[in-house]
Scaffold this active site. Structure first.
Site, PDB file in Angstrom:
ATOM      1  N   ASP A   1      -8.391  -6.270 -10.699  1.00 13.20           N
ATOM      2  CA  ASP A   1      -8.478  -6.203 -12.158  1.00 13.20           C
ATOM      3  C   ASP A   1      -7.715  -7.340 -12.838  1.00 13.20           C
ATOM      4  O   ASP A   1      -7.221  -7.184 -13.943  1.00 13.20           O
ATOM      5  CB  ASP A   1      -7.924  -4.840 -12.629  1.00 13.20           C
TER       6      ASP A   1
ATOM      7  N   CYS B   1     -27.656   9.591 -11.780  1.00 15.58           N
ATOM      8  CA  CYS B   1     -27.348  10.320 -13.013  1.00 15.58           C
ATOM      9  C   CYS B   1     -28.471  11.276 -13.402  1.00 15.58           C
ATOM     10  O   CYS B   1     -28.214  12.321 -14.011  1.00 15.58           O
ATOM     11  CB  CYS B   1     -27.096   9.344 -14.164  1.00 15.58           C
TER      12      CYS B   1
ATOM     13  N   CYS C   1     -18.351  12.514 -25.777  1.00 14.47           N
ATOM     14  CA  CYS C   1     -17.541  11.460 -26.396  1.00 14.47           C
ATOM     15  C   CYS C   1     -17.178  11.828 -27.841  1.00 14.47           C
ATOM     16  O   CYS C   1     -18.065  12.032 -28.680  1.00 14.47           O
ATOM     17  CB  CYS C   1     -18.276  10.126 -26.373  1.00 14.47           C
TER      18      CYS C   1
ATOM     19  N   CYS D   1      -8.431   7.946 -22.674  1.00 12.87           N
ATOM     20  CA  CYS D   1      -9.302   9.099 -22.895  1.00 12.87           C
ATOM     21  C   CYS D   1     -10.110   9.311 -21.626  1.00 12.87           C
ATOM     22  O   CYS D   1     -10.753   8.379 -21.135  1.00 12.87           O
ATOM     23  CB  CYS D   1     -10.229   8.848 -24.084  1.00 12.87           C
TER      24      CYS D   1
END
Length: 386
Positions: free
Chosen positions: A137, A191, A201, A244
């Protein structure tokens, strides 16, 4: 350079021994043109917000070969940080701070890089001296799309990597090498028709499946965003003080994820649902001491206290008002402004106006003055809808 046919299997065994939970192999040319096109549109539309570093090296991010032309293979590694309990439960405890699972343990950069370097040394020896470079990262690499091409998982509708074995909870690292390593097949998208991550969300940060507008994402707003939190997102923040996890936590594939075996990723006393009162009391030295060695330290005291003040304003707990009042004179305008907003939610209008009489006239920061003006015109705390 001769590469042993058992190199893939040997690296898998060594990676597991070092604590990695997933390993796959890909090439610098494996990313599709669509991946780069998505990045270009994301940047052109400004969806990266304050994250200027995404745009600064967009070409190298789109083409790993531009980062290191000599690289022939990429080893993608994943380490699980799956929590032992549902991370969304803390959202129901308004006097506590919700901290993203990834930030509750020791900084993953340090832990993964150490293990990546050890695996890279093994690769060098086994391949007869191939060059290697390790990344966690910290470079313009599109780790999630590369992980999908290496078979570790797929990018879900929330744009995060999803693993059939580890769910949404994988830290990623990469080893680029001049060695020729047989690539793995990419992982397919699993998915299906599920839209739980999109539906949960709190700020509607997904314009469409597989698209993210970071400017609306609470993870971005609480960690990366440097200015005041836009008004429209303050109430939806609830008590989310750092990050979150909503879209990650609701993914059905998490039912297969076992609690992370790396104990250094487990929550510490300092990061496991701290009280808002404790966080409001932190000055810079206390903040650095409390969060040393965690990802939280990088964001800095002012932004974390900014977020905590919003959580305090959303708590409905007037007992926090005294701690908030003390921050009206803070050195940071970011903190002062959010303290004003929090008090407008915790106190009745006359008390807010009395405080404005003491503090607003002497305020030099334009954004904080605007917060005072808005606070003095808000409904009272007892009548305002939450």
């Amino acid at each position: 350079m001769t590469v042993l046919p058992t190199l893939n299997a040997m690296l898998r065994r060594e990676a597991e021994a070092l604590g990695f939970d997933a390993v796959g192999f890909t090439t610098p040319t494996a990313l599709s043109a669509d991946t780069g096109d998505y990045l270009d549109r994301f940047l052109e539309e400004g969806r990266h917000g304050d994250m200027d570093w995404l745009a600064a090296h967009a070409v190298r991010r789109r083409h790993p070969s531009a980062l290191w032309p000599e690289a022939r293979s990429i080893v993608m590694l994943g380490t699980s940080y799956a929590p032992g309990r549902d991370p969304l439960l803390v959202l129901e405890t308004k006097d506590r701070a919700a901290i993203s699972v990834y930030a509750q343990g020791r900084d993953y950069h340090d832990i993964l890089k150490r293990n990546l370097k050890a695996l890279a040394r093994t690769l060098q020896v086994a391949s007869g001296g191939a060059e290697v470079k390790v990344f966690v990262d910290t470079a313009p690499l599109m780790e999630k799309p590369l992980a999908q091409t290496a078979g570790l998982g797929w990018q879900g509708k929330h744009t995060n990597l999803v693993s059939r074995t580890h769910g949404s909870w994988l830290f990623l690292g990469a080893i680029l090498t001049t060695a020729e390593i047989n690539p793995d097949p990419p992982e397919a998208d699993h998915c299906g028709s599920c839209s739980r991550c999109l539906d949960v969300c709190p700020t509607a940060a997904f314009p469409a499946p597989y698209q993210l507008d970071a400017r609306r994402c609470l993870a971005y707003l609480t960690i990366e965003h440097k200015g005041p939190i836009p008004v429209e997102f303050r109430v939806p923040m609830g008590n989310r003080v750092f990050g979150c996890d909503d879209c990650l936590a609701v993914c059905p594939w998490n039912k297969f994820a076992e609690t992370a075996r790396e104990i250094r990723f487990a929550a510490q006393a300092e990061t496991s649902e701290p009280t808002l009162a404790d966080l409001l009391a932190l000055d810079d030295p206390a903040f650095r001491l409390r969060f040393a060695g965690t990802p939280i330290k990088r964001t800095g005291r002012d932004r974390v206290v900014r977020n905590t003040l919003i959580a305090a304003g959303n708590s409905g707990d007037p007992s926090l008002a005294d701690a908030v009042v003390k921050l009206l004179g803070d050195n940071s305008p970011l903190v002062r402004g959010m303290a004003v907003w929090a008090l407008s939610r915790l106190l009745e209008a006359p008390a807010v106006r009395a405080l404005a009489g003491r503090y607003a006239a002497a305020e030099l920061d334009e954004a904080v003055r605007a917060e005072w003006a808005a606070a003095c015109n808000r409904p009272t705390a007892s009548t305002e809808p939450s």
